[in-house]
Design a protein around this motif. Structure first.
Motif, PDB file in Angstrom:
ATOM      1  N   SER A 283      16.329 -11.179   1.237  1.00 16.93           N
ATOM      2  CA  SER A 283      15.527 -11.163   2.461  1.00 16.93           C
ATOM      3  C   SER A 283      16.209 -11.889   3.612  1.00 16.93           C
ATOM      4  CB  SER A 283      14.161 -11.805   2.194  1.00 16.93           C
ATOM      5  OG  SER A 283      14.316 -13.156   1.767  1.00 16.93           O
ATOM      6  N   GLN A 284      17.180 -12.747   3.291  1.00 15.01           N
ATOM      7  CA  GLN A 284      17.914 -13.506   4.295  1.00 15.01           C
ATOM      8  C   GLN A 284      19.385 -13.568   3.897  1.00 15.01           C
ATOM      9  OE1 GLN A 284      16.144 -17.373   5.096  1.00 15.01           O
ATOM     10  NE2 GLN A 284      14.081 -16.604   4.685  1.00 15.01           N
ATOM     11  N   PRO A 285      20.282 -13.840   4.851  1.00 13.84           N
ATOM     12  CA  PRO A 285      21.705 -13.959   4.510  1.00 13.84           C
ATOM     13  C   PRO A 285      21.943 -15.047   3.465  1.00 13.84           C
ATOM     14  CG  PRO A 285      21.417 -13.789   6.882  1.00 13.84           C
ATOM     15  CD  PRO A 285      20.046 -13.961   6.305  1.00 13.84           C
ATOM     16  N   VAL A 286      22.821 -14.751   2.510  1.00 16.02           N
ATOM     17  CA  VAL A 286      23.131 -15.698   1.436  1.00 16.02           C
ATOM     18  C   VAL A 286      24.623 -15.658   1.136  1.00 16.02           C
ATOM     19  CG1 VAL A 286      20.866 -15.507   0.330  1.00 16.02           C
ATOM     20  CG2 VAL A 286      22.711 -13.974  -0.356  1.00 16.02           C
TER      21      VAL A 286
ATOM     22  N   THR B 144      23.038  -9.937   4.022  1.00 17.58           N
ATOM     23  CA  THR B 144      21.972 -10.065   3.020  1.00 17.58           C
ATOM     24  C   THR B 144      22.280  -9.336   1.716  1.00 17.58           C
ATOM     25  OG1 THR B 144      20.821  -8.122   3.897  1.00 17.58           O
ATOM     26  CG2 THR B 144      20.214 -10.268   4.816  1.00 17.58           C
ATOM     27  N   VAL B 145      23.432  -8.675   1.627  1.00 17.87           N
ATOM     28  CA  VAL B 145      23.759  -7.867   0.447  1.00 17.87           C
ATOM     29  C   VAL B 145      24.910  -8.504  -0.326  1.00 17.87           C
ATOM     30  CG1 VAL B 145      24.527  -5.619  -0.377  1.00 17.87           C
ATOM     31  CG2 VAL B 145      22.949  -5.759   1.560  1.00 17.87           C
ATOM     32  N   CYS B 146      24.708  -8.669  -1.638  1.00 17.51           N
ATOM     33  CA  CYS B 146      25.728  -9.278  -2.489  1.00 17.51           C
ATOM     34  C   CYS B 146      26.090  -8.341  -3.638  1.00 17.51           C
ATOM     35  CB  CYS B 146      25.237 -10.601  -3.069  1.00 17.51           C
ATOM     36  SG  CYS B 146      24.926 -11.880  -1.827  1.00 17.51           S
ATOM     37  N   LYS B 147      27.385  -8.287  -3.946  1.00 16.41           N
ATOM     38  CA  LYS B 147      27.891  -7.511  -5.067  1.00 16.41           C
ATOM     39  C   LYS B 147      28.333  -8.473  -6.162  1.00 16.41           C
ATOM     40  CE  LYS B 147      29.506  -3.679  -2.184  1.00 16.41           C
ATOM     41  NZ  LYS B 147      30.689  -2.912  -1.709  1.00 16.41           N
ATOM     42  N   PHE B 148      27.757  -8.297  -7.350  1.00 14.53           N
ATOM     43  CA  PHE B 148      28.046  -9.150  -8.497  1.00 14.53           C
ATOM     44  C   PHE B 148      28.965  -8.381  -9.449  1.00 14.53           C
ATOM     45  CE2 PHE B 148      24.254 -10.678  -6.587  1.00 14.53           C
ATOM     46  CZ  PHE B 148      24.087 -12.015  -6.922  1.00 14.53           C
ATOM     47  N   ALA B 149      30.226  -8.788  -9.536  1.00 12.00           N
ATOM     48  CA  ALA B 149      31.181  -8.162 -10.456  1.00 12.00           C
ATOM     49  C   ALA B 149      31.005  -8.807 -11.827  1.00 12.00           C
ATOM     50  CB  ALA B 149      32.603  -8.342  -9.945  1.00 12.00           C
ATOM     51  N   ILE B 150      30.422  -8.072 -12.760  1.00  8.31           N
ATOM     52  CA  ILE B 150      29.982  -8.646 -14.035  1.00  8.31           C
ATOM     53  C   ILE B 150      30.893  -8.195 -15.169  1.00  8.31           C
ATOM     54  CG2 ILE B 150      28.072  -8.701 -15.689  1.00  8.31           C
ATOM     55  CD1 ILE B 150      26.204  -8.313 -13.257  1.00  8.31           C
TER      56      ILE B 150
ATOM     57  N   LYS C 196      22.497 -21.044 -14.018  1.00  7.35           N
ATOM     58  CA  LYS C 196      21.770 -20.563 -12.854  1.00  7.35           C
ATOM     59  C   LYS C 196      22.744 -20.378 -11.701  1.00  7.35           C
ATOM     60  CE  LYS C 196      17.997 -19.934 -10.244  1.00  7.35           C
ATOM     61  NZ  LYS C 196      17.007 -18.865 -10.434  1.00  7.35           N
ATOM     62  N   LEU C 197      22.685 -19.221 -11.057  1.00  5.65           N
ATOM     63  CA  LEU C 197      23.558 -18.930  -9.926  1.00  5.65           C
ATOM     64  C   LEU C 197      22.848 -19.355  -8.646  1.00  5.65           C
ATOM     65  CD1 LEU C 197      24.761 -15.414 -11.083  1.00  5.65           C
ATOM     66  CD2 LEU C 197      26.019 -17.566 -11.240  1.00  5.65           C
ATOM     67  N   LEU C 198      23.313 -20.412  -8.049  1.00  2.45           N
ATOM     68  CA  LEU C 198      22.656 -20.981  -6.877  1.00  2.45           C
ATOM     69  C   LEU C 198      23.272 -20.419  -5.606  1.00  2.45           C
ATOM     70  CD1 LEU C 198      22.443 -24.705  -8.054  1.00  2.45           C
ATOM     71  CD2 LEU C 198      20.672 -22.939  -8.194  1.00  2.45           C
ATOM     72  N   SER C 199      22.414 -19.967  -4.702  1.00  3.49           N
ATOM     73  CA  SER C 199      22.889 -19.419  -3.434  1.00  3.49           C
ATOM     74  C   SER C 199      22.855 -20.495  -2.360  1.00  3.49           C
ATOM     75  CB  SER C 199      22.018 -18.234  -3.004  1.00  3.49           C
ATOM     76  OG  SER C 199      20.773 -18.687  -2.523  1.00  3.49           O
ATOM     77  N   SER C 200      23.423 -20.159  -1.212  1.00  5.93           N
ATOM     78  CA  SER C 200      23.447 -21.089  -0.084  1.00  5.93           C
ATOM     79  C   SER C 200      22.099 -21.169   0.621  1.00  5.93           C
ATOM     80  CB  SER C 200      24.509 -20.636   0.921  1.00  5.93           C
ATOM     81  OG  SER C 200      24.200 -19.325   1.394  1.00  5.93           O
TER      82      SER C 200
ATOM     83  N   ILE D 286      14.693 -11.922  -3.393  1.00  2.24           N
ATOM     84  CA  ILE D 286      15.294 -10.643  -3.755  1.00  2.24           C
ATOM     85  C   ILE D 286      14.426  -9.501  -3.233  1.00  2.24           C
ATOM     86  CG2 ILE D 286      15.826  -9.124  -5.698  1.00  2.24           C
ATOM     87  CD1 ILE D 286      16.732 -11.562  -7.249  1.00  2.24           C
ATOM     88  N   VAL D 287      15.058  -8.555  -2.537  1.00  2.00           N
ATOM     89  CA  VAL D 287      14.355  -7.395  -1.992  1.00  2.00           C
ATOM     90  C   VAL D 287      14.544  -6.185  -2.904  1.00  2.00           C
ATOM     91  CG1 VAL D 287      14.144  -5.823  -0.029  1.00  2.00           C
ATOM     92  CG2 VAL D 287      14.606  -8.256   0.359  1.00  2.00           C
ATOM     93  N   THR D 288      15.794  -5.844  -3.194  1.00  2.88           N
ATOM     94  CA  THR D 288      16.092  -4.728  -4.090  1.00  2.88           C
ATOM     95  C   THR D 288      17.271  -5.083  -4.983  1.00  2.88           C
ATOM     96  OG1 THR D 288      17.599  -3.657  -2.508  1.00  2.88           O
ATOM     97  CG2 THR D 288      15.283  -2.975  -2.457  1.00  2.88           C
ATOM     98  N   VAL D 289      17.289  -4.482  -6.174  1.00  2.00           N
ATOM     99  CA  VAL D 289      18.387  -4.670  -7.123  1.00  2.00           C
ATOM    100  C   VAL D 289      18.792  -3.298  -7.645  1.00  2.00           C
ATOM    101  CG1 VAL D 289      19.192  -5.861  -9.188  1.00  2.00           C
ATOM    102  CG2 VAL D 289      17.348  -6.863  -7.814  1.00  2.00           C
TER     103      VAL D 289
END
Length: 220
Positions: free
Chosen positions: A170-173, A185-191, A201-205, A211-214
């Motif tokens: 919902s906000q820039p991270v 606001t969009v993050c790509k997780f290379a898993i 726990k993955l802590l954001s800034s 979370i809006v969509t996954v």
């Protein structure tokens, strides 16, 4: 890079164009086939959802009314303000050759159906390495199941390459983990497999970002 045009066509996700007009009619059986995959699978988070979107912009097409019909019955169709169709999983509707009838608020609007693999019930409390690995695995299995045996087993080279998970906030991270790349606001997780047993726990800034969509991160 893997070719992904056929997979988009073959049930995993994609679009069906809908004609201009006061209303349009779509067979229920295509929805049922996709819902059946979810019902028979073991997916905690992964789902396939259905939307009506603008052909050019992919913005939601506002719906005036909707219904499901067979030769013997008619029932109202549930949908959201975001033009998501909330369809029942009903074997009898499939057997009775039901159709979905939709009336857009703007009859001049060019709309299409969008099939989207995404997560439900996945919030910020699930931002751990292990939970994201589970979700990544569910997305991969669902994509394979929707594509069917012929494509997933015999022609797997035609499937799109799933790189990980894409999350819109919902906000820039931002994240300090080098396997997470964010733009606004969009993050790509290379898993990869190293995430499987980690409960870190993955802590954001920005701890206020929700979370809006996954969705699966698909390499096109």
């Amino acid at each position: 890079m893997k070719i992904n045009w056929l997979a988009a066509l073959l049930l995993a996700f994609g679009f069906i164009n809908l004609a201009h007009g006061k209303e349009f009619v779509v067979s229920y059986d295509g929805f049922y086939d996709r819902l059946k995959v979810i019902e028979k699978g073991e997916f905690e988070f992964a789902r396939v959802n259905f939307y009506v979107v603008d052909t050019a912009t992919l913005a939601p097409c506002a719906i005036a009314s909707g219904k499901i019909m067979t030769e013997k019955m008619e029932a109202p169709l549930a949908y959201t303000e975001q033009a998501q169709l909330l369809l029942p999983y009903d074997k009898k509707l499939d057997k009775d050759k039901a159709v979905v009838v939709l009336e857009p608020k703007n009859p001049q609007h060019s709309c299409q159906l969008k099939f989207q693999i995404e997560a439900e019930h996945f919030d910020s409390s699930h931002l751990t390495s292990a939970s994201l690995f589970q979700l990544h695995t569910e997305f991969d299995e669902l994509l394979s199941d929707l594509s069917g045996f012929f494509v997933s087993k015999l022609m797997s080279f035609l499937l799109p390459e799933q790189k990980g998970v894409l999350i819109e906030f919902s906000q820039p991270v931002s994240f300090s983990n080098k396997q997470i790349k964010c733009e606004d606001t969009v993050c790509k997780f290379a898993i990869d497999s190293a995430w499987q047993d980690s409960t870190m726990k993955l802590l954001s800034s920005n701890d206020r970002a929700e979370i809006v969509t996954v969705k699966p991160w698909i390499e096109k």
